[in-house]
Design a protein around this motif. Sequence first.
Motif, PDB file in Angstrom:
ATOM      1  N   LEU A 190       3.211  11.340   4.174  1.00 46.02           N
ATOM      2  CA  LEU A 190       3.133  10.458   4.352  1.00 46.02           C
ATOM      3  C   LEU A 190       3.879   9.518   4.663  1.00 46.02           C
ATOM      4  O   LEU A 190       3.108   8.447   6.001  1.00 46.02           O
ATOM      5  CB  LEU A 190       3.287   9.572   2.737  1.00 46.02           C
ATOM      6  N   ARG A 237       1.703   8.523  -5.874  1.00 46.26           N
ATOM      7  CA  ARG A 237       0.341   9.673  -6.241  1.00 46.26           C
ATOM      8  C   ARG A 237       0.194  10.612  -4.763  1.00 46.26           C
ATOM      9  O   ARG A 237      -0.438  11.280  -4.807  1.00 46.26           O
ATOM     10  CB  ARG A 237      -0.499   8.988  -6.281  1.00 46.26           C
ATOM     11  N   GLU A 238       1.203  10.930  -4.170  1.00 45.96           N
ATOM     12  CA  GLU A 238       0.823  11.394  -2.108  1.00 45.96           C
ATOM     13  C   GLU A 238       2.576  12.030  -2.480  1.00 45.96           C
ATOM     14  O   GLU A 238       3.159  11.780  -2.951  1.00 45.96           O
ATOM     15  CB  GLU A 238       0.757  11.219  -1.003  1.00 45.96           C
ATOM     16  N   GLU A 279       0.377  -1.199  -0.160  1.00 46.08           N
ATOM     17  CA  GLU A 279      -0.318  -0.006   0.033  1.00 46.08           C
ATOM     18  C   GLU A 279       0.941   0.907  -0.073  1.00 46.08           C
ATOM     19  O   GLU A 279       0.552   2.433  -0.953  1.00 46.08           O
ATOM     20  CB  GLU A 279      -0.977   0.130   1.073  1.00 46.08           C
ATOM     21  N   PHE A 280       2.035   1.344   0.732  1.00 42.66           N
ATOM     22  CA  PHE A 280       2.901   2.101   1.030  1.00 42.66           C
ATOM     23  C   PHE A 280       3.857   2.025  -0.192  1.00 42.66           C
ATOM     24  O   PHE A 280       3.337   3.640  -1.379  1.00 42.66           O
ATOM     25  CB  PHE A 280       3.789   2.103   1.810  1.00 42.66           C
ATOM     26  N   ARG A 294       0.930   4.584  -2.586  1.00 42.01           N
ATOM     27  CA  ARG A 294       0.573   6.037  -2.209  1.00 42.01           C
ATOM     28  C   ARG A 294       1.480   7.033  -2.794  1.00 42.01           C
ATOM     29  O   ARG A 294       1.507   8.203  -2.523  1.00 42.01           O
ATOM     30  CB  ARG A 294      -0.336   5.708  -1.343  1.00 42.01           C
TER      31      ARG A 294
END
Length: 76
Positions: free
Chosen positions: A48, A42-43, A35-36, A39
């Motif tokens: 994060l 895009r973040e 998941e990291f 993400r």
Amino acid sequence: MPDAHGFEYTVHGSQVHITHHGRSAVVLRGNRAAEFVARVEREDPQELMARLTGNYKRGNERTARNHPRNQRRRGI
């Protein structure tokens, strides 16, 4: 939130190692690592990583502690 900085990450197989100013902060494994990686594309990676390591509460703790709503929690 203040600017997060000083975080770096490296991917080692199915693990993600996050460091803060060269010191190990957290190791993500399995689903959290996957998941990291998804993400981080895009973040904001610094924000994060700060949230994942818990290193994001800076600057307002004293203000919140002195707020009238929190006075009873301090036993005053």
